[in-house]
Design a protein around this motif. Structure first.
Motif, short mmCIF file in Angstrom:
data_model
loop_
_atom_site.label_atom_id
_atom_site.label_comp_id
_atom_site.label_asym_id
_atom_site.label_seq_id
_atom_site.Cartn_x
_atom_site.Cartn_y
_atom_site.Cartn_z
N ALA A 1 49.90 55.19 -98.85
CA ALA A 1 51.28 55.37 -99.32
C ALA A 1 52.10 56.17 -98.30
O ALA A 1 53.27 55.86 -98.05
CB ALA A 1 51.31 56.05 -100.68
N GLU A 2 51.48 57.18 -97.71
CA GLU A 2 52.16 57.98 -96.69
C GLU A 2 52.46 57.13 -95.45
O GLU A 2 53.55 57.21 -94.87
CB GLU A 2 51.32 59.20 -96.33
CG GLU A 2 51.26 60.23 -97.44
CD GLU A 2 50.25 61.35 -97.18
OE1 GLU A 2 49.53 61.31 -96.15
OE2 GLU A 2 50.18 62.26 -98.03
N LYS A 3 51.49 56.32 -95.03
CA LYS A 3 51.70 55.44 -93.88
C LYS A 3 52.81 54.43 -94.18
O LYS A 3 53.64 54.14 -93.32
CB LYS A 3 50.41 54.68 -93.53
CG LYS A 3 49.34 55.52 -92.91
CD LYS A 3 48.11 54.66 -92.63
CE LYS A 3 46.95 55.47 -92.12
NZ LYS A 3 45.74 54.66 -91.91
N LYS A 4 52.80 53.92 -95.40
CA LYS A 4 53.82 52.94 -95.81
C LYS A 4 55.20 53.58 -95.75
O LYS A 4 56.15 52.97 -95.24
CB LYS A 4 53.50 52.43 -97.22
CG LYS A 4 54.29 51.24 -97.66
CD LYS A 4 53.73 50.54 -98.88
CE LYS A 4 53.78 51.34 -100.13
NZ LYS A 4 53.51 50.56 -101.35
N GLN A 5 55.32 54.82 -96.22
CA GLN A 5 56.62 55.51 -96.19
C GLN A 5 57.08 55.72 -94.75
O GLN A 5 58.26 55.55 -94.44
CB GLN A 5 56.53 56.84 -96.93
CG GLN A 5 57.86 57.55 -97.06
CD GLN A 5 58.89 56.74 -97.81
OE1 GLN A 5 58.62 56.25 -98.90
NE2 GLN A 5 60.06 56.56 -97.23
N THR A 6 56.16 56.07 -93.86
CA THR A 6 56.50 56.26 -92.44
C THR A 6 57.04 54.96 -91.84
O THR A 6 58.05 54.97 -91.13
CB THR A 6 55.26 56.73 -91.65
OG1 THR A 6 54.79 57.94 -92.23
CG2 THR A 6 55.59 56.94 -90.18
N LEU A 7 56.38 53.85 -92.13
CA LEU A 7 56.84 52.55 -91.61
C LEU A 7 58.21 52.18 -92.17
O LEU A 7 59.07 51.66 -91.45
CB LEU A 7 55.82 51.45 -91.93
CG LEU A 7 54.50 51.51 -91.18
CD1 LEU A 7 53.55 50.43 -91.68
CD2 LEU A 7 54.73 51.35 -89.68
N LEU A 8 58.43 52.45 -93.45
CA LEU A 8 59.72 52.14 -94.06
C LEU A 8 60.83 53.01 -93.45
O LEU A 8 61.95 52.53 -93.24
CB LEU A 8 59.66 52.32 -95.57
CG LEU A 8 58.78 51.33 -96.30
CD1 LEU A 8 58.65 51.69 -97.77
CD2 LEU A 8 59.32 49.90 -96.15
N ASP A 9 60.51 54.26 -93.15
CA ASP A 9 61.49 55.13 -92.48
C ASP A 9 61.83 54.59 -91.09
O ASP A 9 63.01 54.59 -90.69
CB ASP A 9 60.95 56.56 -92.36
CG ASP A 9 60.88 57.27 -93.72
OD1 ASP A 9 61.53 56.81 -94.68
OD2 ASP A 9 60.14 58.28 -93.80
N GLU A 10 60.83 54.11 -90.37
CA GLU A 10 61.07 53.52 -89.06
C GLU A 10 61.95 52.27 -89.16
O GLU A 10 62.84 52.06 -88.34
CB GLU A 10 59.74 53.14 -88.39
CG GLU A 10 58.94 54.30 -87.87
CD GLU A 10 57.65 53.85 -87.19
OE1 GLU A 10 57.68 52.89 -86.39
OE2 GLU A 10 56.60 54.46 -87.49
N MET A 11 61.69 51.46 -90.20
CA MET A 11 62.51 50.25 -90.41
C MET A 11 63.96 50.63 -90.69
O MET A 11 64.89 49.99 -90.17
CB MET A 11 61.96 49.42 -91.57
CG MET A 11 60.80 48.54 -91.21
SD MET A 11 61.14 47.31 -89.95
CE MET A 11 62.30 46.27 -90.79
#
Length: 159
Positions: free
Chosen positions: A41-51
């Protein structure tokens, strides 16, 4: 020429990574590994922030080159402009289609994972209530008008 292709290339890479992460998340739900689920979930949030950052960067570039309206930039405005461009923008068109397909896939996977998570939460809540001796069917009203389950005298802790 507008330097927008590199932004779409990065977006595509992030979407591919997000898709793989969503697959891993689904497996983690099956394994019921809470530590792994939290890390994903943390990795997913990081990727979404990058997007989000890439999307803001793309909008700034499009505004800078007067492709979209400064006050209210829309995706449709960009797509209309892109259709009018010559073959030099074919790479951007292709990248955009690939990103849209990946995004649709990620949304589907995310919705599936949300349904799985919801089912797991309901099951765990039900099991917890059974352990406490509560039944969702047997409820009484409190003095404030809300409801609460009736405790059973036959809890597993007393058995």
């Amino acid at each position: 020429m507008i330097p927008i292709a590199p932004i779409f290339i990065k977006s595509k890479g992030i979407l591919i990574e997000l898709s793989q992460l969503l697959d891993e998340e689904r497996s983690a739900y099956g394994e019921q590994n809470s530590e792994n689920i939290i890390a994903l979930a943390e990795k997913k949030q990081t990727l979404l922030d990058e997007m989000n950052e890439l999307n803001e960067k793309r909008i700034k570039v499009l505004v800078k080159f007067d492709v979209v309206d400064r006050k209210n930039p829309t995706e449709e405005e960009f797509k209309s402009w892109l259709k009018l461009q010559d073959s030099s923008m074919d790479e951007v068109r292709l990248l955009m289609k690939e990103c849209e397909a990946l995004l649709k896939s990620c949304k589907t996977k995310n919705n599936t994972n949300a349904q799985i998570l919801s089912t797991l939460q309901k099951r765990n809540k039900h099991l917890y209530e059974l352990l406490q001796g509560h039944s969702t069917k047997n409820k009484v009203y409190t003095s404030r008008g809300s409801t609460r389950p009736i405790s059973s005298k036959q809890t597993l802790g007393r058995a």
